[in-house]
Design an enzyme around this catalytic site. Structure first.
Site, mmCIF file in Angstrom:
data_model
loop_
_atom_site.group_PDB
_atom_site.id
_atom_site.type_symbol
_atom_site.label_atom_id
_atom_site.label_comp_id
_atom_site.label_asym_id
_atom_site.label_seq_id
_atom_site.Cartn_x
_atom_site.Cartn_y
_atom_site.Cartn_z
ATOM 1 N N ASP A 1 0.820 -1.209 0.000
ATOM 2 C CA ASP A 1 0.000 0.000 0.000
ATOM 3 C C ASP A 1 0.859 1.266 0.000
ATOM 4 O OD1 ASP A 1 -2.604 1.420 0.554
ATOM 5 O OD2 ASP A 1 -1.516 1.996 2.360
ATOM 6 N N GLU B 1 1.344 -0.361 -5.006
ATOM 7 C CA GLU B 1 0.370 0.681 -5.292
ATOM 8 C C GLU B 1 1.065 2.029 -5.272
ATOM 9 O OE1 GLU B 1 -3.705 2.491 -3.394
ATOM 10 O OE2 GLU B 1 -1.826 2.620 -2.316
HETATM 11 C C1 LIG Z 1 -5.287 5.211 -3.287
HETATM 12 C C2 LIG Z 1 -4.934 5.153 -1.854
HETATM 13 O O1 LIG Z 1 -4.543 6.146 -1.288
HETATM 14 N N1 LIG Z 1 -5.076 3.958 -1.281
HETATM 15 C C3 LIG Z 1 -4.791 3.743 0.086
HETATM 16 C C4 LIG Z 1 -3.467 4.358 0.398
HETATM 17 O O2 LIG Z 1 -3.175 4.382 1.725
HETATM 18 C C5 LIG Z 1 -4.103 5.090 2.484
HETATM 19 C C6 LIG Z 1 -3.585 5.071 3.871
HETATM 20 O O3 LIG Z 1 -3.130 3.799 4.187
HETATM 21 C C7 LIG Z 1 -5.488 4.471 2.357
HETATM 22 O O4 LIG Z 1 -6.431 5.270 3.016
HETATM 23 C C8 LIG Z 1 -5.893 4.358 0.924
HETATM 24 O O5 LIG Z 1 -7.081 3.619 0.781
#
Ligand SMILES: CC(=O)N[C@H]1CO[C@H](CO)[C@@H](O)[C@@H]1O
Ligand SMILES: *[C@@H]1O[C@H](CO)[C@@H](O)[C@H](O)[C@H]1NC(C)=O
Ligand SMILES: *[C@@H]1O[C@H](CO)[C@@H](O)[C@H](O)[C@H]1NC(C)=O
Ligand SMILES: *[C@@H]1O[C@H](CO)[C@@H](O)[C@H](O)[C@H]1NC(C)=O
Ligand SMILES: *[C@@H]1O[C@H](CO)[C@@H](O)[C@H](O)[C@H]1NC(C)=O
Ligand SMILES: *[C@@H]1O[C@H](CO)[C@@H](O)[C@H](O)[C@H]1NC(C)=O
Ligand SMILES: *[C@@H]1O[C@H](CO)[C@@H](O)[C@H](O)[C@H]1NC(C)=O
Ligand SMILES: *[C@@H]1O[C@H](CO)[C@@H](O)[C@H](O)[C@H]1NC(C)=O
Ligand SMILES: [Ca+2]
Ligand SMILES: [Ca+2]
Length: 573
Positions: free
Chosen positions: A224, A293
């Protein structure tokens, strides 16, 4: 019916199907299926989906032709950010089950040839994590686990944060701790303190979490929010972005040159790749995979795969979000072509492409690009080279759910003025299994988010039972086709035939598989004789197509109905 099946068989027979990929390459043509556990299946009827629910539905994955599932976070969490605020990385949250149930899930999936990938959230922990509690209290071992900094004092003598950094969720990225008399950094919510990756003890602790789950048999990790791992060591102020419409409380107000995609961050991904590769070297078995991601510009995204010359490897693949971020309901065929080509041109030959139409952070593809275009886009995604990623529900054409502000749960949208525009609840409503109470999500308890009313028409059971065509049947046929040699190793070319018609061609030796997709509202006649010979036959068609499976199309004049999409096989000699 019988005749159609026969013709289809004959057409398919002329294509070559490959044996299963090498064990280190299995992921290169795989379909990964994202499960949002909270909304998938609620086995104990408490309103929250759970791991036992996933086990109860485990046959859905092989039946759909899915090679691997990845689970959005299931770890112990106060759920301030839907599980992206983890208080214990090695413990399943009781709302979802136990570590033992997760073991059973992994075994049940593996016994069906399905891999299991977990979510890894490395940038930050929950503020309820014992590490953070000990860090706040100055326990020596944990003092430097997080990014702490002294306050500055402004001209009026007031305490102010150490610099101008802003949280992705708005306002200063720094929160004051009275206990510690320092500020801590949080690039997301204040309940999500950033770990300090400049501390080698933290680096090792996080690697040990990967090893912990690898030992339990998981097949990889989706990582993430990777761009945020490291920040500038001297805590330099970020320059203004000068984007119109933002003020100093908005994340977009700054140009994030000191908090995103630092070289140290890339290096950490490369180190994690080494952890999973070392695990395979020591323990054998199939490749364990990393997928990252990173919403970043395309050249930066490529660096997450590794160096351009492959001397250092990073993620097996970094998500390609272009089909989400580039396209909307008004996009032309040329927009689709440009989005695909932008990726294909940027990715070095040594790396594997991937295609994503949706996830838990974006409106469902059926809603973004039109319910009638679901088959066409599922075809596009399945026929493009490399990995295909499916967000649960895409295989049945599930649309966004209806969620009122009062029912909303997304912490980033707790404000009635912005709810409709930014809430991610719409794409997170429960999976639509059948037409029984709550769409079969559970046996009647109020789900954490409401079930969409559309479930009476759109659900898996109906789509399996129908004598005719369905989004799900199209999806299954595409999954089978993906092991075809043309799709495994064929060249790729894509073009806009008209404003609304996309033509995608995969070619291997003298065999081709071609997609003709009219994404528009009007029927059109197209001449595709430049790309399609007369020796073709329709293999898969969108659900409303009135054409006959197995029948050829006349390349000089193909009439495509509104939203019609056809996958045809072709022989050039
Ligand atoms: C796209 C995005 O931001 N996805 C995750 C990224 O991380 C944050 C914090 O962990 C999440 O809130 C998001 O869903
Ligand atoms: C996480 O949970 C496990 C199992 O309950 C426990 O042994 C471990 O100490 C916990 N870790 C932390 C950091 O709290
Ligand atoms: C920034 O804009 C928001 C509304 O979007 C407003 O509430 C806030 O007061 C503004 N802050 C500053 C510092 O201008
Ligand atoms: C990416 O790199 C290529 C080749 O160096 C360059 O032509 C292109 O402009 C870059 N794209 C972006 C968005 O920076
Ligand atoms: C699509 O076009 C219509 C009509 O021009 C417009 O109202 C709508 O806002 C557009 N939608 C998007 C997502 O751009
Ligand atoms: C199929 O046809 C039905 C009935 O005309 C229509 O409601 C639906 O939107 C069409 N779906 C697609 C995928 O074109
Ligand atoms: C193509 O076929 C349609 C009907 O199938 C016909 O109306 C049209 O005139 C044809 N166009 C050409 C260029 O032959
Ligand atoms: C492909 O077609 C060419 C031209 O007709 C022919 O010579 C060749 O043998 C064919 N190759 C295969 C593998 O069928
Ligand atoms: Ca439950
Ligand atoms: Ca960070």
């Amino acid at each position: 019916m019988c005749l159609k099946t026969f013709v289809l068989f004959v057409t398919l027979y002329s294509l070559t199907y490959s044996a299963r990929a090498d064990s280190q390459d299995w992921w290169k043509h795989a379909t990964f299926y994202q499960i949002y556990p909270r909304s998938f299946e609620d086995s104990d009827n408490d309103g929250i989906g759970d791991l036992q629910g996933i086990i109860n539905k485990i046959d859905h994955f092989p039946a759909s032709g899915v090679d691997a599932v990845w689970l959005s976070p299931i770890f112990e969490s106060p759920q301030v950010d839907q599980g992206y605020d983890i208080s214990n990385y090695t413990k399943v949250d009781p709302a979802y089950g136990t570590n033992e149930i997760l073991n059973t899930l992994i075994e049940e999936a593996h016994s069906r040839g399905v891999k299991v990938v977990l979510d890894f959230v490395p940038n930050h922990t929950s503020d309820k994590h014992q590490w953070f509690i000990d860090s706040v209290n100055g326990v020596e071992e944990y003092r430097d686990y997080y990014v702490w900094a002294n306050a500055k004092v402004d001209e009026d003598g007031n305490r102010v944060p150490p610099n101008n950094w802003i949280s992705v969720f708005k306002n200063s990225a720094w929160t004051w701790s009275d206990e510690r008399q320092q500020y801590y950094l949080h690039e997301f919510a204040s309940a999500q303190p950033d770990l300090n990756y400049r501390n080698p003890v933290v680096v090792e602790a996080m690697k040990n979490i990967l090893r912990f789950w690898l030992d339990k048999g998981v097949d990889g990790f989706r990582i993430d929010a990777v761009p945020y791992l490291f920040e500038n060591e001297d805590l330099l102020d970020e320059p203004l972005s000068n984007l119109p419409g933002y003020n100093s409380t908005d994340y977009e107000y700054l140009d994030h040159i000191y908090t995103q995609n630092l070289p140290e961050t890339l290096d950490m991904i490369y180190q994690w790749r080494q952890v999973v590769d070392d695990f395979v070297t020591e323990n054998g078995g199939d490749a364990r995979v990393l997928m990252t991601e990173a919403y970043a510009d395309i050249n930066t995204t490529m660096l997450y795969f590794g160096t351009a010359d492959g001397t250092r490897l990073g993620a097996h693949f970094s998500f390609n979000f272009n089909l989400i971020t580039d396209l909307n309901i008004n996009s032309t065929a040329q927009d689709v072509v440009d989005s695909v080509n932008k990726w294909l041109e940027a990715i070095p030959d040594i790396y594997t492409s991937n295609w994503v139409l949706g996830n838990h952070d974006n409106h469902r593809v059926a809603t973004r690009l039109g319910p009638d275009n679901v088959d066409g886009f599922n075809m596009l995604k399945s026929l493009l080279p490399g990995v295909a990623v499916t967000y649960n529900g895409e295989e049945i054409g599930q649309e966004n759910g209806e969620v009122s502000y009062e029912e909303g749960q997304d912490p980033s949208a707790r404000d009635p003025d912005i709810f409709d525009a930014v809430s991610r609840d719409f794409e997170r409503t429960p999976y639509q299994w059948d037409d029984s109470v709550n769409a079969g999500f559970n046996t009647g308890a109020k789900p954490w988010l409401p079930v969409s009313e559309k479930y009476h028409e759109t659900n898996l059971k109906i789509e399996i039972a129908t004598a005719g065509s369905s989004h799900y049947k199209v999806y299954q046929d595409l999954a089978k086709l993906r092991s075809n040699e043309v799709l495994l190793s064929g060249d790729v070319a894509i073009k806009a035939v008209t404003e609304d018609v996309v033509l995608l061609k995969r070619r291997y030796e003298n065999d081709s598989v071609v997609l003709l997709f009219n994404k528009g509202e009007e029927a059109v006649d197209v001449d595709v004789s430049e790309d399609v010979s007369a020796r073709n036959g329709i293999l898969i068609k969108s659900i409303n197509s009135t054409k006959e499976l197995g029948a050829p199309v006349l390349p000089a004049n193909v009439t495509l109905a509104a939203h019609e999409a056809l996958v045809i096989t072709d022989k050039s000699a």
